[in-house]
Design a protein around this motif. Structure first.
Motif, PDB file in Angstrom:
ATOM      1  N   LYS A   2       0.838  -1.196   0.000  1.00  0.00           N
ATOM      2  CA  LYS A   2       0.000   0.000   0.000  1.00  0.00           C
ATOM      3  C   LYS A   2       0.876   1.250   0.000  1.00  0.00           C
ATOM      4  N   ASP A   3       0.678   2.087  -1.026  1.00  0.00           N
ATOM      5  CA  ASP A   3       1.492   3.290  -1.154  1.00  0.00           C
ATOM      6  C   ASP A   3       1.048   4.390  -0.201  1.00  0.00           C
ATOM      7  N   ASN A   4      -0.116   4.218   0.425  1.00  0.00           N
ATOM      8  CA  ASN A   4      -0.638   5.261   1.306  1.00  0.00           C
ATOM      9  C   ASN A   4      -0.557   4.868   2.779  1.00  0.00           C
ATOM     10  N   ALA A   5       0.286   3.872   3.095  1.00  0.00           N
ATOM     11  CA  ALA A   5       0.399   3.395   4.474  1.00  0.00           C
ATOM     12  C   ALA A   5       1.850   3.439   4.933  1.00  0.00           C
ATOM     13  N   ALA A   6       2.052   3.820   6.193  1.00  0.00           N
ATOM     14  CA  ALA A   6       3.408   3.956   6.729  1.00  0.00           C
ATOM     15  C   ALA A   6       3.499   3.339   8.117  1.00  0.00           C
ATOM     16  N   LEU A   7       4.687   2.836   8.422  1.00  0.00           N
ATOM     17  CA  LEU A   7       5.011   2.319   9.748  1.00  0.00           C
ATOM     18  C   LEU A   7       6.099   3.210  10.334  1.00  0.00           C
ATOM     19  N   VAL A   8       5.817   3.807  11.496  1.00  0.00           N
ATOM     20  CA  VAL A   8       6.733   4.762  12.122  1.00  0.00           C
ATOM     21  C   VAL A   8       7.470   4.092  13.274  1.00  0.00           C
ATOM     22  N   LEU A   9       8.802   4.196  13.271  1.00  0.00           N
ATOM     23  CA  LEU A   9       9.587   3.759  14.421  1.00  0.00           C
ATOM     24  C   LEU A   9       9.357   4.777  15.534  1.00  0.00           C
ATOM     25  N   PHE A  10       8.630   4.362  16.565  1.00  0.00           N
ATOM     26  CA  PHE A  10       8.124   5.305  17.562  1.00  0.00           C
ATOM     27  C   PHE A  10       8.585   4.909  18.956  1.00  0.00           C
ATOM     28  N   SER A  11       9.487   5.725  19.517  1.00  0.00           N
ATOM     29  CA  SER A  11      10.064   5.417  20.828  1.00  0.00           C
ATOM     30  C   SER A  11       9.328   6.092  21.974  1.00  0.00           C
ATOM     31  N   ALA A 118       6.123  -4.428   8.193  1.00  0.00           N
ATOM     32  CA  ALA A 118       5.547  -3.713   7.054  1.00  0.00           C
ATOM     33  C   ALA A 118       5.238  -4.675   5.908  1.00  0.00           C
ATOM     34  N   TYR A 119       6.131  -5.607   5.669  1.00  0.00           N
ATOM     35  CA  TYR A 119       5.914  -6.596   4.605  1.00  0.00           C
ATOM     36  C   TYR A 119       4.647  -7.409   4.885  1.00  0.00           C
ATOM     37  N   LYS A 124       4.321   0.068   2.541  1.00  0.00           N
ATOM     38  CA  LYS A 124       5.503   0.366   1.738  1.00  0.00           C
ATOM     39  C   LYS A 124       6.488   1.290   2.445  1.00  0.00           C
ATOM     40  N   HIS A 125       5.993   2.158   3.320  1.00  0.00           N
ATOM     41  CA  HIS A 125       6.809   3.251   3.842  1.00  0.00           C
ATOM     42  C   HIS A 125       7.209   3.014   5.304  1.00  0.00           C
ATOM     43  N   MET A 157      13.488  -8.356   0.751  1.00  0.00           N
ATOM     44  CA  MET A 157      12.051  -8.623   0.841  1.00  0.00           C
ATOM     45  C   MET A 157      11.425  -8.816  -0.547  1.00  0.00           C
ATOM     46  N   ASP A 158      12.219  -8.515  -1.576  1.00  0.00           N
ATOM     47  CA  ASP A 158      11.739  -8.604  -2.957  1.00  0.00           C
ATOM     48  C   ASP A 158      10.476  -7.771  -3.163  1.00  0.00           C
ATOM     49  N   THR A 159      10.467  -6.599  -2.535  1.00  0.00           N
ATOM     50  CA  THR A 159       9.366  -5.653  -2.706  1.00  0.00           C
ATOM     51  C   THR A 159       9.883  -4.261  -2.382  1.00  0.00           C
ATOM     52  N   ARG A 160       9.305  -3.259  -2.985  1.00  0.00           N
ATOM     53  CA  ARG A 160       9.790  -1.892  -2.818  1.00  0.00           C
ATOM     54  C   ARG A 160       9.429  -1.351  -1.442  1.00  0.00           C
ATOM     55  N   LEU A 161      10.448  -1.036  -0.643  1.00  0.00           N
ATOM     56  CA  LEU A 161      10.272  -0.391   0.651  1.00  0.00           C
ATOM     57  C   LEU A 161      11.004   0.946   0.621  1.00  0.00           C
ATOM     58  N   VAL A 162      10.410   1.956   1.241  1.00  0.00           N
ATOM     59  CA  VAL A 162      10.998   3.296   1.240  1.00  0.00           C
ATOM     60  C   VAL A 162      11.216   3.741   2.683  1.00  0.00           C
TER      61      VAL A 162
END
Length: 232
Positions: A2-11, A118-119, A124-125, A157-162
């Motif tokens: 999903k290009d509109n979804a993000a996972l944030v490293l949140f401490s 994320a995978y 994606k982000h 992961m053989d997938t585009r991660l940003v």
């Protein structure tokens, strides 16, 4: 993915809170991930949910975007490292010029585990609060490191991660300004009152910039950034 979804490293700290707001301002779905690695300032983990709840209560539009939180145990890092961030030693600089708060491989592992989540969740982000300006010199915070890691994760992961690092080229004063631009005075107050940066895990002392011992490197950076932010 999903290009509109993000996972944030949140401490639960200042920088990751700014990154969470940045992601909520840009993506339709945002999840968070934190890591319990035996850190000396483990109190930051207690701040995470408090900050998330405050953001959701204060910003209804963001609340609709804020999704699941993930907390992963990575205490193996404490077991294989001997640092002032995972032990009780005095904070000092080492012969190699790095402070002994550097936990080797920490951010590399954080992003690798985040990428695995994320995978699985089709995101994606990845967003992290690393920067290369007024920082402690950690090599796994450098832009070159994270660009290389993005390539490795995408291949592995053989997938585009940003990997996004919105704070990479700004200092702590500008991070406060970014926080204000994203969420105004309410987000600045959430950051000041509820987030945690102090390496010693001290929340008994209150300053105009927030809680902390006031003398460790993390407190010094945060305090100086606040001073310059308030000075305009």
């Amino acid at each position: 993915m999903k290009d509109n979804a993000a996972l944030v490293l949140f401490s639960g700290g200042q920088d990751s809170t700014a990154c969470l707001a940045w992601a909520l301002d840009r993506f339709e779905r945002v999840e968070t991930v934190g890591f319990d690695y035996g850190q000396r300032h483990r109190v930051e983990l207690e701040c995470r949910q408090t900050v998330r709840d405050a953001i959701a209560a204060t910003f209804p539009t963001w609340a609709t975007k804020l999704g699941e939180d993930h907390l992963l145990p990575l205490d193996v890092l404490k077991g294989i490292s001997d640092t002032a961030l995972t032990g009780e030693g005095e904070i000092a600089f080492q012969e190699n010029g790095l402070p002994n708060t550097f936990v080797p491989g920490r951010n590399l592992l954080f992003f690798t585990f985040a990428a695995a989540i994320a995978y699985r969740r089709g995101m994606k982000h990845l967003v992290g609060g690393m920067c290369e300006t007024d920082y402690s010199g950690y090599p796994d915070c450098r832009d070159d490191t994270l660009k290389a890691l993005q390539v490795a994760l995408t291949l592995g992961m053989d997938t585009r991660l940003v990997i996004h690092t919105p704070l990479m080229w700004i200092d702590k004063a500008e991070t406060w300004r970014l926080t204000e631009r994203l969420g105004g005075a309410p987000l600045v107050e959430i950051t000041r009152d509820l987030t945690h940066s102090c390496y010693l895990g001290d929340r008994t002392k209150v300053h105009d910039w927030g809680h902390g011992c006031g003398s460790c490197p993390a407190c010094a950076l945060r305090a100086e950034g606040w001073r310059r932010y308030r000075a305009g």
